[in-house]
Design a protein around this motif. Structure first.
Motif, short mmCIF file in Angstrom:
data_model
loop_
_atom_site.label_atom_id
_atom_site.label_comp_id
_atom_site.label_asym_id
_atom_site.label_seq_id
_atom_site.Cartn_x
_atom_site.Cartn_y
_atom_site.Cartn_z
N ALA A 52 0.84 -1.20 0.00
CA ALA A 52 0.00 0.00 0.00
C ALA A 52 0.87 1.24 0.00
CB ALA A 52 -0.92 -0.02 1.22
N HIS A 53 1.37 1.60 -1.17
CA HIS A 53 2.18 2.80 -1.27
C HIS A 53 1.79 3.57 -2.53
CE1 HIS A 53 4.47 0.70 -4.37
NE2 HIS A 53 4.62 -0.30 -3.52
N VAL A 54 2.23 4.79 -2.63
CA VAL A 54 1.94 5.61 -3.81
C VAL A 54 2.62 4.99 -5.02
CG1 VAL A 54 2.18 7.88 -4.84
CG2 VAL A 54 1.69 7.68 -2.40
N SER A 55 1.88 4.80 -6.09
CA SER A 55 2.42 4.17 -7.30
C SER A 55 1.97 4.94 -8.53
CB SER A 55 1.98 2.71 -7.40
OG SER A 55 0.56 2.64 -7.45
N VAL A 56 2.58 4.62 -9.69
CA VAL A 56 2.21 5.26 -10.95
C VAL A 56 2.09 4.18 -12.02
CG1 VAL A 56 4.63 5.74 -11.51
CG2 VAL A 56 2.81 7.03 -12.66
N LYS A 73 -1.62 6.57 -8.12
CA LYS A 73 -2.59 5.93 -7.23
C LYS A 73 -2.14 6.11 -5.78
CE LYS A 73 -4.75 1.46 -6.29
NZ LYS A 73 -4.80 0.02 -6.67
N VAL A 74 -3.03 6.68 -4.96
CA VAL A 74 -2.69 7.01 -3.57
C VAL A 74 -3.67 6.31 -2.64
CG1 VAL A 74 -2.29 8.85 -1.91
CG2 VAL A 74 -1.84 9.25 -4.34
N PRO A 75 -3.24 5.25 -1.94
CA PRO A 75 -4.10 4.62 -0.94
C PRO A 75 -3.92 5.29 0.42
CG PRO A 75 -2.13 3.31 -1.25
CD PRO A 75 -2.00 4.50 -2.16
N ASN A 76 -4.97 5.26 1.23
CA ASN A 76 -4.86 5.80 2.59
C ASN A 76 -4.49 4.67 3.54
OD1 ASN A 76 -5.54 8.30 4.36
ND2 ASN A 76 -6.49 6.59 5.42
N GLU A 77 -3.35 4.80 4.21
CA GLU A 77 -2.83 3.72 5.06
C GLU A 77 -3.15 3.90 6.54
OE1 GLU A 77 1.33 4.18 3.77
OE2 GLU A 77 1.19 2.10 3.13
N ARG A 78 -3.80 4.97 6.89
CA ARG A 78 -4.06 5.24 8.31
C ARG A 78 -5.54 5.05 8.63
NH1 ARG A 78 0.43 4.65 7.65
NH2 ARG A 78 2.20 6.05 8.09
N ASP A 79 -5.81 4.50 9.82
CA ASP A 79 -7.19 4.31 10.26
C ASP A 79 -7.75 5.54 10.97
OD1 ASP A 79 -7.17 1.71 9.29
OD2 ASP A 79 -6.44 0.87 11.18
N ASP A 80 -6.85 6.40 11.47
CA ASP A 80 -7.29 7.55 12.26
C ASP A 80 -7.01 8.88 11.57
OD1 ASP A 80 -4.58 7.30 12.39
OD2 ASP A 80 -4.40 7.66 14.54
N ALA A 81 -6.68 8.86 10.28
CA ALA A 81 -6.40 10.10 9.55
C ALA A 81 -6.68 9.90 8.07
CB ALA A 81 -4.95 10.55 9.77
N PRO A 192 12.39 -1.22 -1.03
CA PRO A 192 12.59 -0.42 0.19
C PRO A 192 11.27 -0.18 0.92
CG PRO A 192 12.74 0.94 -1.79
CD PRO A 192 12.69 -0.48 -2.26
N ASP A 193 11.39 0.34 2.14
CA ASP A 193 10.19 0.58 2.95
C ASP A 193 9.30 1.66 2.35
OD1 ASP A 193 11.03 -1.33 4.76
OD2 ASP A 193 12.09 0.11 6.01
N ASN A 194 9.91 2.69 1.77
CA ASN A 194 9.15 3.79 1.19
C ASN A 194 9.57 4.00 -0.27
OD1 ASN A 194 9.04 4.11 4.14
ND2 ASN A 194 7.97 5.99 3.71
N PRO A 195 9.16 3.07 -1.15
CA PRO A 195 9.60 3.16 -2.55
C PRO A 195 8.97 4.32 -3.29
CG PRO A 195 7.96 1.45 -2.30
CD PRO A 195 8.27 1.92 -0.92
N ALA A 196 9.75 4.93 -4.17
CA ALA A 196 9.23 6.02 -5.01
C ALA A 196 8.44 5.41 -6.17
CB ALA A 196 10.39 6.86 -5.54
N PRO A 197 7.40 6.10 -6.66
CA PRO A 197 6.68 5.61 -7.84
C PRO A 197 7.59 5.57 -9.06
CG PRO A 197 5.42 7.30 -6.68
CD PRO A 197 6.78 7.32 -6.09
N VAL A 198 7.57 4.45 -9.78
CA VAL A 198 8.43 4.26 -10.95
C VAL A 198 7.55 3.92 -12.16
CG1 VAL A 198 10.28 2.91 -11.99
CG2 VAL A 198 10.37 3.48 -9.55
N LEU A 199 7.72 4.68 -13.24
CA LEU A 199 6.98 4.45 -14.48
C LEU A 199 7.88 3.70 -15.44
CD1 LEU A 199 4.48 4.95 -16.32
CD2 LEU A 199 5.61 7.07 -17.05
N GLU A 200 7.48 2.48 -15.81
CA GLU A 200 8.24 1.68 -16.76
C GLU A 200 7.85 2.08 -18.18
OE1 GLU A 200 10.61 -0.28 -15.94
OE2 GLU A 200 10.28 -0.34 -13.76
#
Length: 272
Positions: A52-56, A73-81, A192-200
């Motif tokens: 569940a991370h920001v992807s392109v 694509k931006v998913p929301n990963e928090r239950d309280d925000a 990685p834990d916080n991968p950057a969006p990569v467009l192939e």
């Protein structure tokens, strides 16, 4: 009596020992199963954020030297925000001359341009600046828990001297938390834990058509060919219909002549 009691005690001790030996494997198996379940839950808990991370992703194909519409694509990963802001930094090593975000209801869009160290050439014109960042800010609640949002952007022309484009992104939540999706994935290594969006990027088409003009010409040629085939089929159908009509008339005439001949022959026999 004393011997009987001794025998009974010995019999009881033997049975208790056997029962404990029988229960030991089952207890050991239960402990192993419990440990395995706990390990599985831990693995799932640690690996869940990676999914569940920001992807392109492109809408269709992102071919080198062409144009494409890509979705962040931006998913929301928090239950309280909720997610209230997204900042996407565009690559400066392969700047894009044309960047046009699509309006998204409930979000304000800000496009940031910067001067280029090396001007780009597009349609015969030199471009000295390009888009380096696009920011989406929510008007209301933004992306709530359990939801995701797509942010479409038209980009071009895509570079021909690389296989991918990296877009570093920052995701801001309503509780002021900022998640930095800026770590560039490396081939052959774990994500990685916080991968950057990569467009192939895919290979350019062999006919060299990157824009819509080539597609339009191809569509026009196909339409013209289809029209000619339709006309030929129509002419063939008309010829077939004409032949069928002529044969039908001839059949009717022959049939009528046969009936008349039969009537005359019958009269002659009667008169004779």
């Amino acid at each position: 009596m004393r011997h009987a009691r001794v025998r009974g005690s010995l019999f009881s001790l033997v049975h208790r020992k056997n029962d404990s030996q029988r229960s030991a494997p089952s207890m050991k198996a239960s402990r192993i199963a419990a440990a395995g379940a706990a390990a599985g839950i831990t693995v799932l808990a640690l690996s869940a954020p990676a999914f569940a991370h920001v992807s392109v992703q492109p809408e269709g194909e992102a071919a080198k030297g062409g144009y494409a519409v890509v979705d962040f694509k931006v998913p929301n990963e928090r239950d309280d925000a909720s997610t209230t802001k997204l900042e996407v930094n565009f690559p400066t090593d392969h700047p894009l001359a044309s960047v046009m975000p699509e309006p998204v209801p409930g979000w304000k869009i800000e496009v940031t341009k910067s001067k280029l160290d090396k001007p780009l050439e597009m349609h015969g014109e030199k471009i000295s600046e390009a888009v380096t960042k696009v920011t989406w800010t929510a008007d209301g609640d933004g992306i709530e828990a359990g939801f995701f949002q797509k942010f479409p952007v038209s980009v071009g022309t895509l570079p021909e001297d690389t296989d991918q484009l990296v877009f570093k992104a920052l995701q801001t939540y309503s509780n002021k938390e900022v998640v930095r999706w800026i770590e560039v994935p490396q081939k052959g290594q774990e994500e990685p834990d916080n991968p950057a969006p990569v467009l192939e990027l895919s290979a350019a088409s062999e006919d060299g058509h990157h824009g819509s003009s080539g597609d339009d010409a191809s569509d026009a040629e196909s339409a013209e060919k289809a029209s000619a085939e339709t006309a030929a089929d129509s002419g063939s159908a008309d010829g077939t219909d004409t032949t069928a009509r002529v044969l039908g008339v001839v059949g009717i005439v022959v049939g009528a002549a046969g009936v008349a001949y039969g009537v005359l022959a019958g009269r002659r026999r009667t008169n004779a």
